[in-house]
Design an enzyme around this catalytic site. Structure first.
Site, PDB file in Angstrom:
ATOM      1  N   PHE A   1       3.673   1.930 -10.393  1.00 27.83           N
ATOM      2  CA  PHE A   1       4.257   0.701  -9.865  1.00 27.83           C
ATOM      3  C   PHE A   1       5.736   0.656 -10.208  1.00 27.83           C
ATOM      4  O   PHE A   1       6.174   1.313 -11.155  1.00 27.83           O
ATOM      5  CB  PHE A   1       3.528  -0.522 -10.452  1.00 27.83           C
TER       6      PHE A   1
ATOM      7  N   GLN B   1      12.805 -13.939  -7.460  1.00 27.36           N
ATOM      8  CA  GLN B   1      12.635 -12.548  -7.045  1.00 27.36           C
ATOM      9  C   GLN B   1      12.352 -12.435  -5.551  1.00 27.36           C
ATOM     10  O   GLN B   1      11.519 -13.169  -5.013  1.00 27.36           O
ATOM     11  CB  GLN B   1      11.474 -11.921  -7.812  1.00 27.36           C
TER      12      GLN B   1
ATOM     13  N   HIS C   1      10.803  -9.884  -2.972  1.00 25.60           N
ATOM     14  CA  HIS C   1      10.011  -8.655  -2.915  1.00 25.60           C
ATOM     15  C   HIS C   1      10.564  -7.805  -1.779  1.00 25.60           C
ATOM     16  O   HIS C   1      10.771  -8.305  -0.676  1.00 25.60           O
ATOM     17  CB  HIS C   1       8.544  -9.012  -2.679  1.00 25.60           C
TER      18      HIS C   1
ATOM     19  N   LEU D   1       3.294 -10.233   2.349  1.00 25.05           N
ATOM     20  CA  LEU D   1       3.534  -9.200   1.352  1.00 25.05           C
ATOM     21  C   LEU D   1       2.868  -7.862   1.703  1.00 25.05           C
ATOM     22  O   LEU D   1       1.701  -7.815   2.062  1.00 25.05           O
ATOM     23  CB  LEU D   1       2.990  -9.687   0.008  1.00 25.05           C
TER      24      LEU D   1
ATOM     25  N   GLU E   1       3.565  -3.413  -3.475  1.00 22.84           N
ATOM     26  CA  GLU E   1       4.294  -2.299  -4.061  1.00 22.84           C
ATOM     27  C   GLU E   1       3.351  -1.106  -4.242  1.00 22.84           C
ATOM     28  O   GLU E   1       3.790   0.036  -4.347  1.00 22.84           O
ATOM     29  CB  GLU E   1       4.804  -2.753  -5.432  1.00 22.84           C
TER      30      GLU E   1
ATOM     31  N   ARG F   1      12.106  -4.313  -8.365  1.00 23.37           N
ATOM     32  CA  ARG F   1      12.203  -4.985  -7.072  1.00 23.37           C
ATOM     33  C   ARG F   1      13.601  -5.488  -6.751  1.00 23.37           C
ATOM     34  O   ARG F   1      14.032  -5.440  -5.597  1.00 23.37           O
ATOM     35  CB  ARG F   1      11.233  -6.164  -7.053  1.00 23.37           C
TER      36      ARG F   1
ATOM     37  N   HIS G   1       9.537 -14.252  -3.254  1.00 22.85           N
ATOM     38  CA  HIS G   1       8.276 -13.821  -3.829  1.00 22.85           C
ATOM     39  C   HIS G   1       7.896 -14.517  -5.128  1.00 22.85           C
ATOM     40  O   HIS G   1       6.766 -14.968  -5.277  1.00 22.85           O
ATOM     41  CB  HIS G   1       8.329 -12.314  -4.059  1.00 22.85           C
TER      42      HIS G   1
ATOM     43  N   ARG H   1      11.149  -9.592 -12.697  1.00 26.66           N
ATOM     44  CA  ARG H   1       9.793  -9.240 -13.095  1.00 26.66           C
ATOM     45  C   ARG H   1       9.414  -7.875 -12.542  1.00 26.66           C
ATOM     46  O   ARG H   1       9.746  -7.557 -11.399  1.00 26.66           O
ATOM     47  CB  ARG H   1       8.813 -10.286 -12.564  1.00 26.66           C
TER      48      ARG H   1
END
Lengths: 569, 231, 130, 112
Positions: free
Chosen positions: A117, A230, A232, A242, A245, A276, A342, A384
């Site tokens: 990730f 954030q 994404h 979404l 990831e 991100r 996000h 994050r």
């Protein structure tokens, strides 16, 4: 007359954090969970890619490495004591989830499967295909059914009640009947999730309206680090849904209109698995440089090279989304993606046990707790890492539950203030009585537009000021709105109006916090201050509501093991 | 952009004695989800329109409704899938609350009735319990149920008798009974082995056709029938 | 649960607990179904493809004087009656939700089932009638 | 759903027929004359036509039933529609094979 209920603990929100805390408390005290949707409809269910824990099932890994990755990912703004707790507890937490039945995908050896990730140096995301949040939320909800937790579904909390700085209850509207209920309690947990709906393009559920932020802010509680929102990198174009990831974790590559895998230029080592904030900015830069696909505002995410079978097995939902919403067969063709709103890194500030803190000296608010996206324990700092939020909700959900139990052993239930429901009653009455005025959608769309344009991924002083001013104007216009629906039962328009009020309240806080931070760090990227400024801004923003402009205070970042360094991937 | 005609079944408990249809026109692209059209109506034409929704991409299970006669998620159904004349009704066989909102208490009761939680009371190991991938795959699909109630609402056996546990709850029972880590198989089998259990499933396949997640519910119920016969 | 609802609940207990019978009923319905398909194909084949299709007293009398045929016909009678009445039972369980009606229909079903079975048995086993 | 509805309806029709059949055959107990008289009535063209219908109903119920049994015991839920049409093709073939002789008798009877 509003109905009165008495409980030891009130949990607002039934996503992962709230449900986990409820399970922790159910056998020792009386708990009520208030949720504006049926528990399994909570936004936690949309989490796709995985939950982070250094199990080391694929290759050797350790909590220390997880901690370092998270600190670095947070652009050194995360509190390292909290991050250490997170990473150390991640492992037993994931095992615990497995023990209560979460159907994780498995390795050939029968262990929990893990995938790479963004920002994580090892495959660390424990997953169940691409519906990890869904299976965890369902499993926790199911255990809460076993523990006989009291749910109040479709109850909308309008106000926190405090008595002399101590929590004593909350006011909620039963959406089914329109009746007001007063919940008298000793402790409250805010687990209301995030508020991505202040942005026009967002991956968040329609319920992600940041009610908890507004609730706390209006009760005099500060909001911390609200400027860090954030984006994404891979939202499905044009809807913003979404695309996990996990797609890149399984080998997906971002390409621009020239067919170039451009992340090699921005993050030579981690490439498409960089954090991100970096990838989102890279996509914006590519689009700005005219390398968006067909000159439009998106790039391609290519995954077909890992093979149809692997895609159908590991990313079945993604395959279906692409087919349904854009007619793209991702086993053959690239997926059109663009950054999408996000996650709010900021929120209600809490300490290591989920206690909400009232000021920069870490003074706790007696009886008030928060966890999950609504809270800012500051494990995510300025940015994050993917799959750290799921583990955050469960780890801190449990800790919060544990600490509430201890708190209850000694605390008294304070008296309710007189006429606690009056304020809400008056607000609703006013909303329902107006016959001529503007629609809520008008204000909401304007707010979402200005936040997206002026307080998005790239920021600068005058645009943020514009966003702030416009949101304030919209908030002033709130008095002018009129509703079509004047009835009591399932007045969803009224609920949207109340949600809009919450969003206007905390959207202003986002813009205002953002103006205070004159540097670029993590998700907060300013074109007028492009560098990170540790000398002046290695600290958390605390924003307090006042009658005029919000009051800003600063809280120190806890640094225990890793000194700030340049952040390169 | 094209004009899409919506016929929406309306019912306001404060005003109406029985449901009626109302027409709306919405400008939409072929790729616009029906949910967005409903929002367009609610936000710009008639704020009284009530429906449930949350995630907007087919994973929370809030916006199940009957669209052109079939149970679907409004967020997952695009205009081009259903044409230019779209009839939207609430899920059938549940008590109507308001417009497209139905009372799902009955549905959740059925869900609670089958011990819908994982049970394994032996002390857990220090790490995860080992489960082979092929065993996990037995329940993977069933675990992706979003409790949207499309299946149960589409089942003729449930229409006739809402005491029937129904496809959704039976699927949930399957998810635990066939979980190799679960220890409450016997209790759960006993709970469903009543005249309101899987024997009310007549292999009609409406549930499979209604399921927005394409779960093979009929198959899960068939496996339960065999299990109950020790086959 | 309100008292009124509770009462309703107990009242309908009988309805709740009688119905599709359970696992064995389900299984027998499938097994008898299979047998009937086989028997009926044989029956049809013999009567209409091999035989002339004419059913006269002599033809039937000839058949029923054979103990093997008697067995065959008894099996047919048993399975078909069971399968048919169990099927009706299930349909009733689906659509009749009031105690009194269900009691009446089930009683009628049991009674007529026994009568028909007796009648059929007399026809097959009692032949030739003296 | 249609396949199930037809299965139910055909099942109910067959139960009715079964009851009738048992009564009719019971005429054996009343001696050859009465039995043959009844049979003659049933041999009339109208009843022959109904017999063809009966054959169709039986075959539908039998072969859809077989499909359900296959699905119940061996799976095949994913190909249930194909399975339905396969079964219907077999049933149709048998129907033709079975109906032809009856139709033949019928035509013979009509010709005379």
């Amino acid at each position: 007359m509003a109905k009165l209920h008495t409980y030891d603990v009130l949990i607002i929100g039934a996503g992962l954090a709230g449900t986990r805390a409820a399970i922790e408390l159910a056998d020792t005290c009386s708990v009520a969970v208030l949720t504006k949707v049926f528990p399994t409809r909570s936004h936690s269910t949309t989490a796709q890619g995985g939950i982070a824990a250094a199990l080391g099932n694929m290759e050797p890994d350790s909590p220390e490495e997880h901690m370092f990755d998270t600190v670095k990912g947070s652009d050194y703004l995360g509190d390292q004591n909290q991050i250490e707790i997170l990473c150390n507890n991640a492992i037993p937490t994931v095992y615990e989830l497995e023990h209560i039945g979460v159907p994780f995908s498995r390795t050939p050896e029968g262990r929990i499967a893990q995938r790479p990730f963004g920002g994580h140096s090892h495959p660390r995301a424990c997953y169940a295909a691409d519906r990890t949040g869904h299976v965890i939320l369902h499993s926790l909800f199911e255990q809460s059914v076993r523990a006989k937790v009291n749910y109040y579904s479709e109850f909308f909390v309008t106000e926190l009640l405090l008595n002399g700085g101590t929590v004593c209850g909350a006011v909620a509207a039963d959406m089914k009947t329109g009746e007001l209920h007063i919940f008298h309690c000793t402790a409250i947990m805010i687990a209301t999730g995030g508020g991505g709906r202040i942005y026009r393009i967002t991956s968040n559920a329609h319920v992600g309206t940041g009610d908890g932020y507004a609730m706390a802010f209006n009760a005099g509680i500060p909001l911390q680090d609200m400027e860090f929102a954030q984006f994404h990198p891979t939202g499905l174009y044009p809807l913003g849904i979404l695309i996990t990831e996990g797609v890149r974790g399984e080998g997906g590559i971002l390409i621009n209109s020239e067919g170039e895998p451009f992340m090699e230029r921005y993050a030579p080592d981690m490439k498409d698995l960089a954090p991100r904030d970096i990838i989102s900015r890279a996509i914006y830069d590519e689009i700005a440089a005219g390398r968006g696909i067909n000159g439009k505002e998106y790039v391609y995410l290519r995954i077909h090279h890992i093979g149809r079978e692997a895609i159908l097995k590991k990313l079945p939902e993604i395959y279906k989304f692409c087919m349904t919403y854009v007619g793209v067969d991702c086993t053959k063709d690239p997926i059109p993606v663009m950054p999408t709103g996000h996650y709010m890194m900021g929120g209600v500030p809490t300490d290591t046990m989920g206690r909400v803190i009232a000021d920069e000296n870490n003074t706790p608010v007696p009886g008030l707790y928060a966890a999950g996206e609504a809270a800012c324990e500051s494990v995510h700092g300025a940015n994050r890492l993917g799959c750290n939020s799921l583990v955050d909700t469960v780890v801190f959900g449990r800790r919060t539950g544990k600490d509430m139990r201890e708190y209850l052993a000694e605390a008294q239930r304070p008296a309710l203030p007189a006429g606690p429901e009056k304020k809400t009653e008056a607000l609703i009455k006013k909303l329902l009585s107006k016959t001529d005025g503007i629609r809520i959608s008008e204000l909401r769309e304007k707010m979402q537009g200005t936040m997206m344009e002026n307080c998005g991924a790239y920021r600068e002083e005058k645009r943020m000021q514009k966003a702030y001013d416009e949101v304030r104007e919209l908030a002033a216009d709130y008095d002018k709105i009129a509703l079509d629906d004047k009835t009591q039962q399932f007045n969803t328009e009224l609920q949207e109006a109340l949600e809009l009020k919450n969003m206007l309240d905390f959207a202003a806080a986002v813009a205002y916090s953002a103006m205070q931070r004159k540097e670029s760090r993590g998700a907060h990227s300013r074109v007028d201050f492009t560098e990170r400024d540790d000398a002046n801004f290695l600290k958390h923003t605390l924003l307090f509501k006042t009658d005029k402009e919000p009051h800003t205070a600063w809280r120190d970042v806890v640094i225990t093991r890793y000194q700030p360094k340049e952040r390169k991937y | 952009m094209q004009k899409i005609r919506f016929r929406i079944k309306r019912f306001n408990p404060a005003k109406d004695r029985r449901p009626h249809f109302e027409d709306f026109t919405v400008e939409a692209e072929p790729e616009t989800p029906v949910l967005d059209c409903l929002h367009e109506i609610k936000w710009h034409q008639d704020g009284t329109l009530a429906f449930r929704r949350s995630c907007g991409h087919a994973i929370c299970g809030s916006c199940a409704m009957t669209i052109n006669g079939q149970n679907r998620l409004a967020c997952q159904t695009l205009v081009k899938n259903v044409g230019k004349n779209i009839i939207v009704e609430p899920l059938r066989s549940f008590p109507l609350e308001k417009d497209l909102i139905v009372n799902l208490d009955r549905f959740y009761e059925r869900f609670y009735s089958i011990m819908p939680y994982f049970v394994n009371n032996s002390p857990p190991p220090d790490t995860e319990r080992i489960q082979w991938p092929e065993d996990q795959e037995l329940i993977d699909e069933a675990a992706s149920c979003i409790l949207c109630a499309s299946c149960t609402s589409s089942c003729p056996s449930f229409w006739a008798d809402d005491d029937y546990i129904g496809p959704s709850a039976l699927l949930k029972a399957y998810r635990f009974i066939f979980d190799t880590r679960d220890q409450a198989q016997k209790e759960r089998l006993a709970l469903i082995n009543t005249s309101k259990g899987p024997w009310k499933c007549h292999t009609i396949f409406n549930c499979n056709e209604a399921c927005p997640k394409d779960i093979d519910i009929t198959n899960a119920i068939a496996r339960l029938k065999l299990k109950l016969n020790d086959l | 649960m309100s008292d009124e609802k509770k009462q309703e609940h107990t009242q309908s207990m009988w309805v709740r607990n009688t119905g599709t019978g359970g696992s064995r009923t389900w299984l027998f319905q499938r097994l008898t179904g299979l047998f009937i398909v086989l028997i009926i194909l044989l029956h049809f084949g013999i009567n209409h493809l091999i035989g002339t299709g004419e059913v006269t007293y002599d033809v039937v009398a000839n058949r029923l004087s054979n103990p093997l045929w008697k067995c065959f016909d008894m099996a047919f009678l048993t399975f078909a009656l069971y399968h048919g009445f169990a099927g009706v039972w299930v349909v009733v369980a689906d659509y009749v939700q009031t105690n009194s009606w269900r009691l009446a229909i089930y009683s009628a079903l049991i009674l007529s089932g026994i009568l028909l079975y007796a009648l059929g048995t007399i026809t097959i086993l009692g032949f030739p009638f003296k | 759903m249609v396949s199930w509805a037809l299965h139910r309806l055909s099942g109910l029709a067959l139960v009715a027929y079964l009851c009738l059949h048992i009564f009719v055959i019971h005429n054996l107990a009343y001696g050859p004359e009465r039995f043959d008289r009844v049979m003659e009535l049933l041999g009339s063209p109208a009843f022959k036509l109904m017999e063809i219908g009966l054959l169709g109903v039986i075959l539908y119920h039998a072969f859809n039933g077989l499909r359900v049994i296959i699905i119940d015991f061996w799976g095949g839920t994913k190909i249930q529609k194909q399975l339905f049409w396969i079964m219907m093709v077999i049933a149709a073939a048998l129907f033709v094979a079975g109906a032809a002789p009856i139709a033949g008798h019928l035509l013979n009877a009509l010709a005379h």
